[in-house]
Write an enzyme that holds these catalytic residues in place. Structure first.
Site, PDB file in Angstrom:
ATOM      1  CD  GLU A 199      -2.874   7.578   5.964  1.00 43.35           C
ATOM      2  OE1 GLU A 199      -4.109   7.067   6.294  1.00 43.35           O
ATOM      3  OE2 GLU A 199      -1.824   8.176   6.593  1.00 43.35           O
TER       4      GLU A 199
ATOM      5  CD  GLU B  64      -2.616   1.220   2.660  1.00 44.89           C
ATOM      6  OE1 GLU B  64      -3.623   2.325   2.907  1.00 44.89           O
ATOM      7  OE2 GLU B  64      -2.905  -0.423   2.592  1.00 44.89           O
TER       8      GLU B  64
END
Length: 383
Positions: A140, A136
């Site tokens: 964010e 991943e």
């Protein structure tokens, strides 16, 4: 008592974040022994998706899968009437996390997303590349902090916080207007960019991370918004700037919203730059798969070496079905079909324009803690 004190220390001072909590589809982990997972469909092209022109329909759902909660209540994802801001990802109560997941996968490539973050404590607007095996790469945007963005990286579902969790300052608000967040992912480096300026480069072998922990399995693109809750880990709540305030909010009255305006995506297809005519391009695994080199690219005739990235690929726009790659093709296009010019820095050029110089600790004062200290504290917890 000692455990409580140490846990409080971890939560308050280290405030290590957890894996992005966008809603996941159920997938088979291809790297587990005897998993026998089906092939992953490859994007194997360049594509531009304009959310300001998106509507619910076959063209949209051919590219995106929507989480089941949002499918049942489309007020969580508004595709029009947003004053040109793009798709509005909307939440007004605990547990909502509207998420779009691309139906096809990329094996190395470029991603550019124009996003305007949701404002409010405990809210996270996320741009995620994620594989079925748990690799991943994240952007964010925390709703509690106006002038910052964060990146993170996981290998096989394991976070590497002390090595690759980084915070970047923004000159202007992430809430007031859209910024372009970019990821360039190859077998040897990952570049993160904001508004087409490279801000950080991670290279394989940096920070004593072994090469086998480099993210190297086909990934889907995930876009969405999520929130922490009373049931979240206390350290995650601190990291997110506190709990959301749901009072006086509903779907029509003052909900929290994040906007996604455009997506530009290029799949390097594992280095494939020549395919069988008319072939469906897929990524296949077997029991000997232990890295990207062992992942078969079905329908591929010729693959390049890592140093030859990126291979030429065809392009499409406005969320249309991607075409298959060939040995030569035009460059990317904008929504009108005209050639687009991004003005981006070449990922192999000097990193002096960004790198670590603008990285900063979170406004809540979270220190950048050494790995040894974390291991020691976790050992004390186990006593």
């Amino acid at each position: 008592m000692l455990r409580r004190l140490i846990f409080a220390l971890l939560s308050t001072h280290l405030a290590l974040p957890v894996q992005a909590s966008l809603k996941d589809l159920s997938h088979c982990d291809p790297l587990k022994k005897d998993a026998h997972c089906p092939p992953d469909p490859a994007l194997a092209s360049k594509i531009t998706f304009d959310f300001t022109k998106s509507t619910w329909g076959d063209q949209f759902t051919s590219f995106w899968t929507v989480d089941s909660s949002t499918s049942q209540d489309k007020r969580q994802l508004i595709l029009n009437d947003t004053d040109g801001k793009g798709a509005a990802f909307t939440i007004w109560q605990d547990g909502q996390a509207p998420t779009l997941t691309s139906n096809k996968y990329m094996l190395f490539g470029k991603v550019r997303v124009q996003a305007q973050a949701a404002k409010g404590p405990g809210l996270i607007t996320a741009i995620v590349l994620k594989s079925d095996s748990g690799d991943e790469i994240d952007w964010e945007l925390l709703g509690a902090f106006e002038n910052q963005a964060q990146t993170n990286y996981f290998f096989d579902g394991e976070p590497l916080f002390n090595t690759y969790n980084t915070t970047y300052r923004l000159d202007t608000s992430s809430f007031a207007s859209a910024h372009t967040y970019g990821i360039d992912w190859t077998p040897t480096y990952i570049n993160f960019s904001i508004d087409n300026v490279v801000r950080k480069s991670w290279r394989i072998g940096d920070n004593a991370i072994p090469a086998y922990k480099w993210p190297q399995t086909p990934m889907q693109v995930k876009l969405g918004i999520w929130s922490v809750s009373n049931g979240s880990d206390p350290g995650t709540v601190v990291w997110a700037g506190g709990l959301p305030d749901w009072s006086g909010r509903d779907a029509e009255k003052n909900p929290y919203r994040a906007y996604f305006k455009t997506l530009e995506l290029e799949d390097y297809a594992g280095g494939c730059n020549e395919t069988q005519k008319g072939a469906e391009i897929e990524y296949l695994y077997n029991e000997r798969t232990n890295g990207w080199q062992n992942i078969q690219v079905k329908g591929c005739v010729k693959r390049t070496t890592p140093g030859a990235y990126p291979p030429p690929l065809p392009s499409s726009s406005i969320g249309s079905q991607p075409s298959h790659p060939s040995s030569s093709s035009p460059g990317p296009t904008d929504a009108s079909g005209a050639p687009s010019q991004t003005g981006e820095q070449n990922p192999n050029e000097s990193e002096s324009s960004g790198d670590d110089s603008d990285s900063a600790a979170l406004p809540n004062g979270r220190p950048s803690s050494p790995l040894g200290a974390v291991i020691f504290l976790l050992w004390l917890l186990s006593i």
